[in-house]
Each structure stands twice: as C-alpha cells, then as structure tokens.
Scaffold this motif. Structure first.
Motif, mmCIF file in Angstrom:
data_model
loop_
_atom_site.group_PDB
_atom_site.id
_atom_site.type_symbol
_atom_site.label_atom_id
_atom_site.label_comp_id
_atom_site.label_asym_id
_atom_site.label_seq_id
_atom_site.Cartn_x
_atom_site.Cartn_y
_atom_site.Cartn_z
ATOM 1 N N SER A 118 0.818 -1.214 0.000
ATOM 2 C CA SER A 118 0.000 0.000 0.000
ATOM 3 C C SER A 118 0.856 1.270 0.000
ATOM 4 O O SER A 118 0.420 2.321 -0.491
ATOM 5 N N ILE A 119 2.080 1.177 0.517
ATOM 6 C CA ILE A 119 2.961 2.344 0.503
ATOM 7 C C ILE A 119 3.352 2.690 -0.930
ATOM 8 O O ILE A 119 3.386 3.864 -1.320
ATOM 9 N N GLU A 120 3.623 1.660 -1.740
ATOM 10 C CA GLU A 120 3.956 1.912 -3.135
ATOM 11 C C GLU A 120 2.770 2.510 -3.889
ATOM 12 O O GLU A 120 2.941 3.378 -4.753
ATOM 13 N N VAL A 121 1.571 2.068 -3.540
ATOM 14 C CA VAL A 121 0.375 2.656 -4.149
ATOM 15 C C VAL A 121 0.275 4.131 -3.764
ATOM 16 O O VAL A 121 -0.009 5.002 -4.600
ATOM 17 N N GLY A 122 0.546 4.433 -2.489
ATOM 18 C CA GLY A 122 0.519 5.823 -2.035
ATOM 19 C C GLY A 122 1.535 6.683 -2.763
ATOM 20 O O GLY A 122 1.238 7.845 -3.117
ATOM 21 N N GLU A 161 -10.045 11.706 -9.114
ATOM 22 C CA GLU A 161 -10.848 10.482 -9.079
ATOM 23 C C GLU A 161 -10.431 9.514 -10.184
ATOM 24 O O GLU A 161 -10.401 8.294 -9.980
ATOM 25 N N GLU A 162 -10.087 10.051 -11.358
ATOM 26 C CA GLU A 162 -9.622 9.194 -12.463
ATOM 27 C C GLU A 162 -8.292 8.527 -12.110
ATOM 28 O O GLU A 162 -8.068 7.350 -12.441
ATOM 29 N N ILE A 163 -7.405 9.261 -11.433
ATOM 30 C CA ILE A 163 -6.118 8.687 -11.019
ATOM 31 C C ILE A 163 -6.340 7.540 -10.036
ATOM 32 O O ILE A 163 -5.745 6.462 -10.172
ATOM 33 N N LEU A 164 -7.186 7.755 -9.051
ATOM 34 C CA LEU A 164 -7.441 6.709 -8.058
ATOM 35 C C LEU A 164 -8.058 5.480 -8.720
ATOM 36 O O LEU A 164 -7.705 4.335 -8.394
ATOM 37 N N ILE A 173 -9.203 0.874 -3.807
ATOM 38 C CA ILE A 173 -8.964 2.253 -3.353
ATOM 39 C C ILE A 173 -10.315 2.943 -3.256
ATOM 40 O O ILE A 173 -10.998 3.123 -4.269
ATOM 41 N N ASN A 174 -10.699 3.309 -2.055
ATOM 42 C CA ASN A 174 -12.004 3.900 -1.825
ATOM 43 C C ASN A 174 -11.871 5.318 -1.267
ATOM 44 O O ASN A 174 -11.001 5.585 -0.442
ATOM 45 N N ILE A 175 -12.729 6.201 -1.728
ATOM 46 C CA ILE A 175 -12.881 7.512 -1.094
ATOM 47 C C ILE A 175 -13.917 7.357 0.007
ATOM 48 O O ILE A 175 -15.069 6.986 -0.246
ATOM 49 N N THR A 176 -13.512 7.590 1.241
ATOM 50 C CA THR A 176 -14.396 7.369 2.380
ATOM 51 C C THR A 176 -15.077 8.644 2.861
ATOM 52 O O THR A 176 -16.102 8.585 3.536
ATOM 53 N N MET A 190 1.356 10.816 -9.416
ATOM 54 C CA MET A 190 0.411 11.092 -10.494
ATOM 55 C C MET A 190 -0.363 12.386 -10.271
ATOM 56 O O MET A 190 -0.648 13.103 -11.239
ATOM 57 N N ILE A 191 -0.692 12.715 -9.021
ATOM 58 C CA ILE A 191 -1.402 13.986 -8.815
ATOM 59 C C ILE A 191 -0.495 15.168 -9.111
ATOM 60 O O ILE A 191 -0.962 16.254 -9.474
ATOM 61 N N ARG A 192 0.831 14.954 -9.001
ATOM 62 C CA ARG A 192 1.774 16.022 -9.335
ATOM 63 C C ARG A 192 1.856 16.243 -10.840
ATOM 64 O O ARG A 192 2.410 17.253 -11.294
#
Length: 378
Positions: A194-198, A259-262, A273-276, A204-206
């Motif tokens: 999960s750290i690599e996903v983070g 949202e597209e990146i996630l 990957i969920n937006i909570t 990607m957001i950058r």
C-alpha cells in the motif's frame, strides 16, 4: 456613557477569553442573544444547532433586507503545550464588529422604519458547515444583500486599509483508504504494498496539468500504513488529499482528475482504493453591486486612498455557500487591514484592535449606502 468603540473592544475581550469550538458555541450564543434582546432586536435561536439571528428595523414594509454575518467558532489547537479552543482566526473580532454595527444603528432611532437589517451570528465556519445549516434553517430566504468581514494578515494589507471583496478559492479534502492484505517482508510478491500505491498517487497527482492562469494545487497531506513490525509489507493504508482551486469550475475539473487517477491505480494494482469522506468549501461568487457598495463604504470611512484592490487568496470561507445557494443574493466580504501577525490560525495570532471600530463603521456605512441614507452625528 460608554463609547461604541469601547463597547466593541470590551466585547471582543470577553469573546476572546471565552472561545468555543464548532457546534459547541452554546455560551457564545447565549451571550450574543442577550445583547440582541437588550437592544430591542427580534431574536431567533435554533433547537438543533447553535447560532443566533437578530432583526433590527421594519420587516413589514417590503424594504430590501440587508444581512451582516459574523462567524462564531474557535479553533481547537495546541497553545503553549495544551490543546484548547482558541480564537486564532479572528471570529471573536468579527462578532464584536457586527455587534458594533447594531450599536451604531441604535444611535439613529429614526432609522428604525427605514431599514430591515438581519444580524447573522453563524456557527461552525471552521467545519465549512455552518453556512449550510443556516441556509437549511431559512435564514437567508428573505435576504437581498449580505455583507461579511474578515481580518487580514499584515502581508496582505495594513491597518487603516481594507478591500471590498475577498476572492476566496474553493477547497476540498478527500479522505481515502487502500484495502488489501499484509504479507511477510520476505515475500513481497504475495501482496500489493500500500505504501507503493501511495507513492504512485503522489507522483500522479503532481502530473495534473490544468489552466495555468488559474491558481490550483493538489497534494497528499496524510498517509498511514503499517504497524509496529517492520518485517510486514502493509496491504492497507489511509490517506488524505488537499485540493485547492480559485474557482468552482476548476475545482470540479481537478476533482475529476484525482478520481480518475485513483480509479486507474486501483485497476493497475488490482487493489481496492475507496474515497471514504469528502468535504470542502466553494469558491467566492461575489456580486458587483455589493462590491461597489462596499468600495464606497470603505472610502467613506477610511478615505479613497485606503481602498485596496480585490484580494485574491487560496484560503476559503463557508460564507460563499450563501451566494452559491442563492444566486440572486448580492454578497461580498470585506478584508480588513489590522496588522495581523504572525498569521491566521497561528496559536499566538494578534492584531491591532484599533481596527475593530474601522470594521464596525465600514459595515454600518455599507448598510446606509445600500438604502442610500445619510449618517447623522450624535
């Protein structure tokens, strides 16, 4: 007889010594309610939330209704090593100035049938939810003009100056989770780290590129993964993202890109990957007539040379929900120079209290200018 300046300063000192956090402004509500009642206002409080409304003038003649709004809540922050409520955003000053407006109106009893003024003391601005609650309560249903005020840091403007409009940007906070399972540190092929996903989310957001002429940003502000054992590859994590955009249209675009990146990372890594949770504040939707009234009012009180240009800031304020939810509302927020430092939300924030009477007089003058009434000296 105590001067209005002295009353405003003493009120500020009391409110500063008695801060209450969002949705818990119980004693603050009672304190302001008592002052409103003592000054012959029609007063409204609410059964399901804090906050208090005062009406001054004649609401039966069909006059345009002018509202002045003050936020009430303090922040919860560490001050000298102890967490406590603290008015480091100036809401204590805002309340005192709006009460000063009432006292100045009361100086002119002949105004009682010439104005219809609503004083809105709103809870929970720091949660970005108080304005929405007031809208739900119908507080602005009959309002035509709405004026707000906010202390400004010294780097934005100085004592004796003011801007007729603060052009706040939109903000959004996204809280999310990465859901998977743990694996032994010797067998990283058995799970998705999960750290690599983070890290990929950050990378990607950058790379989001939107219109460079409009200020915007997105960044990760929290990430939690793993426990006490360092030989476990964590499959679960939580994270938070902070999004900023100078207008509401760009915020929609920025949100969609995130949202597209996630979604794409979820597909690539075959993890969940969920937006909570999401919350935020809309960008300013100011009305030019209201801005013009406020510009003239600042010039009347401080002088033409003391009027600043519109203030563009990436900060936010839930004040703008009022005009977004009621497009016909003519609204603006004054940015008041007061030599504030070290900065808003700093636990040791201070400002020059000489600015308090400036703010009260500017808002009072704005009411008179809206109705095109003259001020009489008493």
């Amino acid at each position: 007889m105590t001067s209005i300046k002295k009353q405003v300063e003493e009120t500020f000192e009391y409110l500063h010594r008695h801060p209450e956090i969002s949705w818990e402004e119980v004693e603050t509500t009672k304190y302001i309610r008592d002052i409103l009642e003592e000054n012959d206002c029609e007063v409204t409080t609410f059964e399901d939330c804090t906050g208090v409304i005062g009406k001054f003038g004649d609401f039966e003649k069909g006059l345009p209704v002018v509202a002045v709004r003050a936020d009430m809540d303090a922040l919860w922050q560490e001050v000298d090593g102890k967490f406590q409520p603290n008015h480091s955003c100036g809401h204590d000053a805002h309340m005192a100035m709006v009460l000063g407006v009432l006292w100045k109106l009361r100086e002119q009893p002949e105004l009682a049938d010439k104005v219809a003024v609503k004083l809105i003391f709103q809870p929970a601005e720091e949660k970005g939810a108080g304005a929405l609650k007031m809208i739900e309560q119908g507080v602005i249903d009959d309002v035509d003009y709405l004026f707000g005020i906010h202390l400004r840091p010294g780097q934005e403007t100085s004592l004796g100056r003011a801007t007729p409009v603060i052009v706040h940007g939109a903000t959004k906070m996204i809280v999310g989770e990465i859901k998977g399972h743990d694996a032994h540190g010797a067998r990283p092929h058995l799970n998705i780290n999960s750290i690599e996903v983070g890290v990929q989310i950050v990378n990607m957001i950058r790379q989001i590129h939107l219109d460079p002429r409009i200020p915007h940003s997105v960044k990760m502000t929290q990430f939690q993964a793993g426990g006490k054992n360092v030989n476990i590859v964590p499959g679960n994590a939580t994270f938070s993202l902070d999004l900023r955009a100078q207008n509401n249209q760009l915020m929609e675009e920025l949100t969609r890109k995130v949202e597209e990146i996630l979604s794409s990372l979820q597909s690539f890594y075959k993890t969940e990957i969920n937006i909570t949770h999401t919350h935020g504040i809309v960008a300013a939707e100011n009305h030019q007539e209201a801005v013009g009234i406020m510009r003239q009012s600042i010039a009347d009180v401080l002088g033409e040379q003391q009027v600043d240009e519109p203030l563009l800031t990436p900060g936010g304020d839930d004040f703008h929900y009022y005009s977004v939810n009621k497009p016909s509302l003519k609204a603006t927020m004054v940015g008041l120079g007061c030599d504030l430092g070290p900065g808003l939300h700093h636990p040791a924030m201070t400002f020059n209290q000489e600015a308090l009477i400036n703010g009260a007089e500017i808002l009072h003058r704005a009411i008179l200018n809206t109705y095109q009434l003259e001020q009489t000296s008493r």
